[in-house]
Scaffold this active site. Structure first.
Site, PDB file in Angstrom:
ATOM      1  N   ARG A  78       0.850  -1.205   0.000  1.00  0.00           N
ATOM      2  CA  ARG A  78       0.000   0.000   0.000  1.00  0.00           C
ATOM      3  C   ARG A  78       0.881   1.248   0.000  1.00  0.00           C
ATOM      4  NH1 ARG A  78      -1.560   1.548   4.675  1.00  0.00           N
ATOM      5  NH2 ARG A  78      -2.324  -0.468   5.397  1.00  0.00           N
ATOM      6  N   ASP A  97      -8.434  18.360 -14.880  1.00  0.00           N
ATOM      7  CA  ASP A  97      -8.726  16.981 -15.257  1.00  0.00           C
ATOM      8  C   ASP A  97      -8.492  16.888 -16.763  1.00  0.00           C
ATOM      9  OD1 ASP A  97      -9.895  14.596 -16.072  1.00  0.00           O
ATOM     10  OD2 ASP A  97     -11.415  14.640 -14.506  1.00  0.00           O
ATOM     11  N   LYS A 131      -9.339   5.538 -19.062  1.00  0.00           N
ATOM     12  CA  LYS A 131      -9.731   6.001 -20.399  1.00  0.00           C
ATOM     13  C   LYS A 131      -8.574   5.834 -21.386  1.00  0.00           C
ATOM     14  CE  LYS A 131     -13.672   7.094 -18.462  1.00  0.00           C
ATOM     15  NZ  LYS A 131     -13.433   7.116 -17.038  1.00  0.00           N
ATOM     16  N   TYR A 153     -17.459  15.815 -15.157  1.00  0.00           N
ATOM     17  CA  TYR A 153     -17.907  14.420 -15.104  1.00  0.00           C
ATOM     18  C   TYR A 153     -18.885  14.278 -13.923  1.00  0.00           C
ATOM     19  CZ  TYR A 153     -17.685   9.517 -13.782  1.00  0.00           C
ATOM     20  OH  TYR A 153     -18.004   8.250 -13.401  1.00  0.00           O
TER      21      TYR A 153
END
Ligand code: PLP
Length: 387
Positions: free
Chosen positions: A55, A179, A204, A107
């Site tokens: 992590r 973004d 994407k 978005y």
């Protein structure tokens, strides 16, 4: 000189293939292995080789982060389990009472994150429908910590002036978040234009094959990286090694895929403009787009998304979706295959109808993520679906 070493700045395509891809030091494997381990054996308590628990960090994730930092021209990058996990990490660096000023065409999930997770927690989000940098400036006050924009926007494809907005943000003592999921590091360079954070849904174009969920935040200054690294460690939301590998593998062909996405999108936009079944064709590369000049200046290619508005509203839009044969009706975008999305019923359904419509996301609007298939097959598919 070893072509895989990262000690000399290189051009984009070379970076895309080589950055963060030094051969494995133990075996010489040209492609670094996927480190499938959650933990690292220590020689003595606290004595390790830079990794203790996955992590906190792993060589596989470090490689992707190095690559993305290089491609965006940033100081560093933090990779996350999704684009929204990356956005959450940025917003978590704020304090209750702070505010974020945003251009409204976001978005739907970003809007939901700000409204349903962070507003109850004490964050104020303020939106404007006006793309002028001064409109964002008017919403700012001394508690504004971030100005948040997408460009090109989702799904209306407005292009915002990153340089001018960075100046406005910095003059007001805020940082600028861009973004750049639709833009990709191939088509635009937000950090060179003044952005402090660049966000990607790597799900994407960066992943590029619709087979992975991921996110990344690239920062201008190393100081902004520290809180993100801490967030990865303290709050989690980090990507697993297979996902990191898939995104990194996708990036190696990003520049080649983007050329074809842009070519095909432009091909469709040019030929659909003026179609009698359509109210509008929205593509920043068309001369009638409101941000055509800015897109030409700020981007090198107007992107792979074409938004259309069919006449006849929801009913006609749904009929169109049903008739498609090559385009799949699906959320998401940026994969090699073409996808069609009805934002009002799909990706942006979490935005209340009146807010959505005020923003221009009407029931006849469809977002086409134009893939890299044969452009004529795509055009014929849209034509036949329009009837
Ligand atoms: N930003 C944009 C522009 C998006 O389109 C999306 C998802 O569609 C996100 C962020 C969120 O990314 P993810 O789905 O990887 O969490």
């Amino acid at each position: 000189m070893n072509p895989k070493s990262n000690d000399r700045p290189r051009r984009f395509a070379t970076q895309a293939v080589h950055a963060g891809q030094a051969p494995d030091p133990t075996t010489g494997a040209t492609i670094p292995p996927i480190y499938l381990t959650s933990t690292y054996t220590q020689a003595a308590p606290g004595e390790h080789k830079g990794y203790d628990y996955a992590r906190a960090g792993s060589p596989t994730r470090d490689n992707l982060e190095a690559c993305l930092a290089a491609l965006e021209g940033g100081a560093a990058c933090a990779a996350f389990a999704s684009g929204l996990a990356g956005e959450t990490a940025i917003l978590s660096s704020l304090r209750p009472g702070d505010n974020v000023v945003a251009y409204s065409d976001l978005y739907g999930g970003t809007y939901r994150l700000m409204e349903r997770i962070f507003r109850p927690w004490g964050l104020d989000a303020r939106y404007t429908n006006d793309t002028a940098p001064q409109a964002l400036a008017r919403l700012m006050d001394r508690n504004t910590k971030l100005v948040w924009i997408e460009t090109p926007t989702n799904p209306l494809l407005r292009v915002l002036d990153i340089k001018a907005i960075a100046e406005v943000a910095h003059a007001g003592g805020a940082k600028l978040v861009v973004d750049s999921t639709f833009g990709t590091p191939v088509l635009q360079k937000p950090i060179a234009l003044g952005a402090d954070y660049v966000v990607h849904s790597t799900t994407k174009y960066l992943g590029g094959h619709s087979d992975v969920i991921g996110g990344a935040v690239i920062v201008r200054d190393a100081a902004l990286h520290e809180p993100l690294k801490f967030y990865q460690l303290a709050a989690g939301g980090v990507p697993g090694p297979f996902d990191v590998y898939l995104v990194h593998r996708g990036i190696k062909t990003l520049h080649v895929r983007m050329e074809r996405h842009v070519h095909n999108a432009r091909y469709l936009a040019d030929r659909l403009a003026g179609h009698k079944a359509l109210e509008r064709v929205i593509y920043p590369g068309l001369a009638d787009h409101p941000d055509y000049q800015l897109a030409n200046r700020q981007m090198c290619g107007a992107g792979g998304i074409v938004t259309i508005v069919v006449k006849g509203g929801r009913e006609k839009a749904f009929e169109f979706c049903k008739r498609l044969r090559v385009f799949a009706l699906a959320e998401s975008l940026g994969g090699v295959e073409s996808l069609c999305n009805h934002p009002a019923a799909m990706t942006h359904a979490s935005i209340p109808k009146e807010v959505r419509e005020a923003r221009g996301v009407t029931d006849g609007l469809l977002r086409l993520s134009v893939g890299i298939e044969d452009a004529d097959d795509l055009l014929e598919d849209v034509w036949q679906a329009l009837g």
